[in-house]
Design an enzyme around this catalytic site. Structure first.
Site, mmCIF file in Angstrom:
data_model
loop_
_atom_site.group_PDB
_atom_site.id
_atom_site.type_symbol
_atom_site.label_atom_id
_atom_site.label_comp_id
_atom_site.label_asym_id
_atom_site.label_seq_id
_atom_site.Cartn_x
_atom_site.Cartn_y
_atom_site.Cartn_z
ATOM 1 N N HIS A 1 7.583 -27.234 -0.394
ATOM 2 C CA HIS A 1 6.880 -28.299 -1.107
ATOM 3 C C HIS A 1 5.774 -27.737 -1.986
ATOM 4 C CE1 HIS A 1 9.005 -31.111 1.522
ATOM 5 N NE2 HIS A 1 8.833 -30.160 2.433
ATOM 6 N N GLU B 1 0.826 -1.202 0.000
ATOM 7 C CA GLU B 1 0.000 0.000 0.000
ATOM 8 C C GLU B 1 0.869 1.264 0.000
ATOM 9 O OE1 GLU B 1 -4.190 -0.522 1.792
ATOM 10 O OE2 GLU B 1 -3.178 0.839 3.162
ATOM 11 N N LYS C 1 -13.702 2.068 -2.918
ATOM 12 C CA LYS C 1 -14.592 2.458 -1.818
ATOM 13 C C LYS C 1 -15.694 3.365 -2.353
ATOM 14 C CE LYS C 1 -11.385 2.665 2.090
ATOM 15 N NZ LYS C 1 -10.749 3.588 3.017
HETATM 16 O O1 PA5 Z 1 -2.943 1.885 5.985
HETATM 17 C C1 PA5 Z 1 -4.044 2.370 5.858
HETATM 18 O O2 PA5 Z 1 -4.248 3.602 5.949
HETATM 19 C C2 PA5 Z 1 -5.259 1.501 5.614
HETATM 20 O O3 PA5 Z 1 -4.922 0.178 5.394
HETATM 21 C C3 PA5 Z 1 -6.194 1.564 6.802
HETATM 22 O O4 PA5 Z 1 -5.544 1.087 7.943
HETATM 23 C C4 PA5 Z 1 -7.484 0.767 6.576
HETATM 24 O O5 PA5 Z 1 -8.092 1.122 5.387
HETATM 25 C C5 PA5 Z 1 -8.441 0.999 7.734
HETATM 26 O O6 PA5 Z 1 -8.669 2.364 7.864
HETATM 27 P P1 PA5 Z 1 -9.244 2.995 9.189
HETATM 28 O O7 PA5 Z 1 -8.221 2.834 10.246
HETATM 29 O O8 PA5 Z 1 -9.496 4.431 8.860
HETATM 30 O O9 PA5 Z 1 -10.501 2.265 9.512
#
Ligand code: PA5
Length: 448
Positions: free
Chosen positions: A304, A283, A416
């Site tokens: 394996h 990410e 989203k």
């Molecule tokens: O790293 C990030 O920002 C995302 O993976 C968030 O952790 C994830 O989308 C969850 O978001 P939130 O903490 O706002 O619920």
């Protein structure tokens, strides 16, 4: 103690086509010195995670003690960066059979898969459960959906006292969860403003669940602090573990075509650590057509399953092995075994695991597949704290190498937005039109 052995990623061992030249590492000297000073200046801002080892944890520990004395089940409601860190700490740093024999038992409601949510609800006693709702934004749909279901159950089963079964970890000011907590007098912990989800494991996001599970969070932060001290003073790539990890991966990726980074621990208790790292790497760095695809594997199981491909498939991988020198226990093969299999006689299982790792490393090196080994003397909060900080810093530093912002995730938002449109959320009407334009089911095969 942790050791990083990058011998088998270097050109003098696996050749210049796949391995990195020392001169290449050295040629980044000026870049590293410049980036290093930028990072030090960014520690109040984007690199705020680097300040977390120095926080005061007294309130977290105090409230965790109250939870340990009053509840038998700890359910974390959160997803992505809001859950993976706590899961990783739980798996690596509690007893492997914790949920069978110890309290509080730990469960995570991350996905909105009804089968999973229902199965966890069947395992817990609501009256003895604390729910920790974790979300930086306070609005992630999976989290608020699962929270809504839990809230309804709590209000029905414990009408007088439902608030006492909730702890909310969220942004200090903004978002639905913050507002809800204020209106209903619910215990909260703050996620510092500059810290985003995947960099938040050393905030109350990971520390509070960890403390509730009996993990020594001070030692965790001590390890992170040690790594911060090393990374803050050492500008030379060969002495700075985070820059070293970042540079080796970057050069392998951009100069040797290693577009896949595999992490393969030889310890089942570090499997979730790989999930945590996978999110951090993907990410943060997967932007502008760049980034490495992180892949999870497990030794010896995937010997394996995957090693055939890693050795003889496309040469697009760099592999990181993680090894723990001393497991908390070991089992010995008895000496009264048939002659045909006598070569394993008197060895321990850990000994076999170790030799399997050495064999796999040698085989991969023979096939000129770059590989790194990270060794911990033992699985301890201190060592895990060091690894967490090292990978967070390696990720932040890699942002400068790839010239991308490692702290945002714009591509996650689009899916989203379409989902909000499909749910009928106000303000997303245009997105619904765009979805209808884009979404086709033109070529299909149906079999009954
Ligand atoms: O790293 C990030 O920002 C995302 O993976 C968030 O952790 C994830 O989308 C969850 O978001 P939130 O903490 O706002 O619920």
């Amino acid at each position: 103690m942790i050791k990083i052995d990058y011998t088998n990623a270097m050109a003098d061992i696996i050749g210049e086509r796949d391995g990195i030249l020392r001169e290449e590492l050295n040629s980044f000297r000026h870049f590293i010195v410049e980036t290093h000073s930028r990072i030090q200046k960014e520690k109040e801002n984007k690199f705020y995670f680097a300040k977390l080892p120095y926080q005061d944890t007294s309130e977290i520990k105090k409230y965790a003690n109250y939870i340990r004395e009053n509840f038998d089940y700890f359910v974390l409601i959160g997803i992505g960066g809001s859950s993976l860190g706590a899961e990783m700490l739980f798996q690596a740093l509690t007893w492997i059979n914790h949920n069978e024999f110890d309290f509080p038992k730990f469960y995570v409601l991350d996905n909105v898969d009804p089968e999973k949510v229902a199965s966890i609800l069947e395992k817990i006693d609501i009256e003895k459960t604390i729910f920790n709702v974790v979300s930086k934004s306070g609005s992630t749909v999976e989290t608020i959906a699962n929270f809504s279901i839990i809230l309804d159950i709590l209000k029905e089963k414990i009408p007088e006292n439902w608030q006492k079964h909730l702890v909310i970890t969220t942004d200090p000011e903004k978002g639905f969860l913050r507002k809800f907590a204020q209106e209903n007098n619910i215990k909260t912990f703050d996620i510092p403003k500059p810290v985003g989800g995947r960099f938040s494991v050393l905030t109350p996001v990971g520390l509070f669940p960890a403390a509730c599970l009996g993990i020594d969070i001070d030692q965790l932060l001590e390890g992170a602090k040690k790594m911060d001290l090393i990374c803050s003073v050492e500008e030379h790539v060969e002495h700075n573990p985070a820059y070293l990890i970042a540079m080796v991966h970057y050069l392998a990726n951009m100069r040797r075509g290693k577009s896949i980074a595999v992490m393969m621990p030889y310890a089942e208790r570090i499997e979730k650590f790989v999930d945590w790292w996978r999110q951090l790497w993907a990410e943060s760095l997967g932007k502008d057509g760049l980034g490495q695809t992180p892949v999870k594997a497990l030794g010896t199981v995937d010997q394996h399953s995957q090693i055939q491909l890693y050795r003889e498939g496309i040469k697009d991988k760099i592999i990181t092995f993680i090894y723990v020198e001393k497991p908390s226990r070991d089992l010995k093969i008895p000496d009264n075994i048939p002659d045909d299999i006598s070569y394993i006689k008197n060895h321990t299982l850990h000994d076999i695991l170790t030799k399997e790792l050495l064999g796999t490393k040698a085989a991969l090196t023979k096939s000129k597949v770059p590989n790194i080994t990270i060794t911990m003397d033992k699985l301890s909060p201190y060592n895990i704290g060091m690894l967490i900080y090292m990978y967070e810093m390696a990720t932040g530093f890699s942002g400068y190498l790839y010239k991308i912002n490692p702290f945002d995730q714009p591509a996650v938002e689009e899916g989203k937005n379409f989902m909000y449109a499909l749910m009928g959320r106000e303000g997303y009407e245009d997105k619904l039109e765009e979805f209808k334009e884009l979404y086709k089911e033109k070529y299909k095969l149906e079999v009954d």
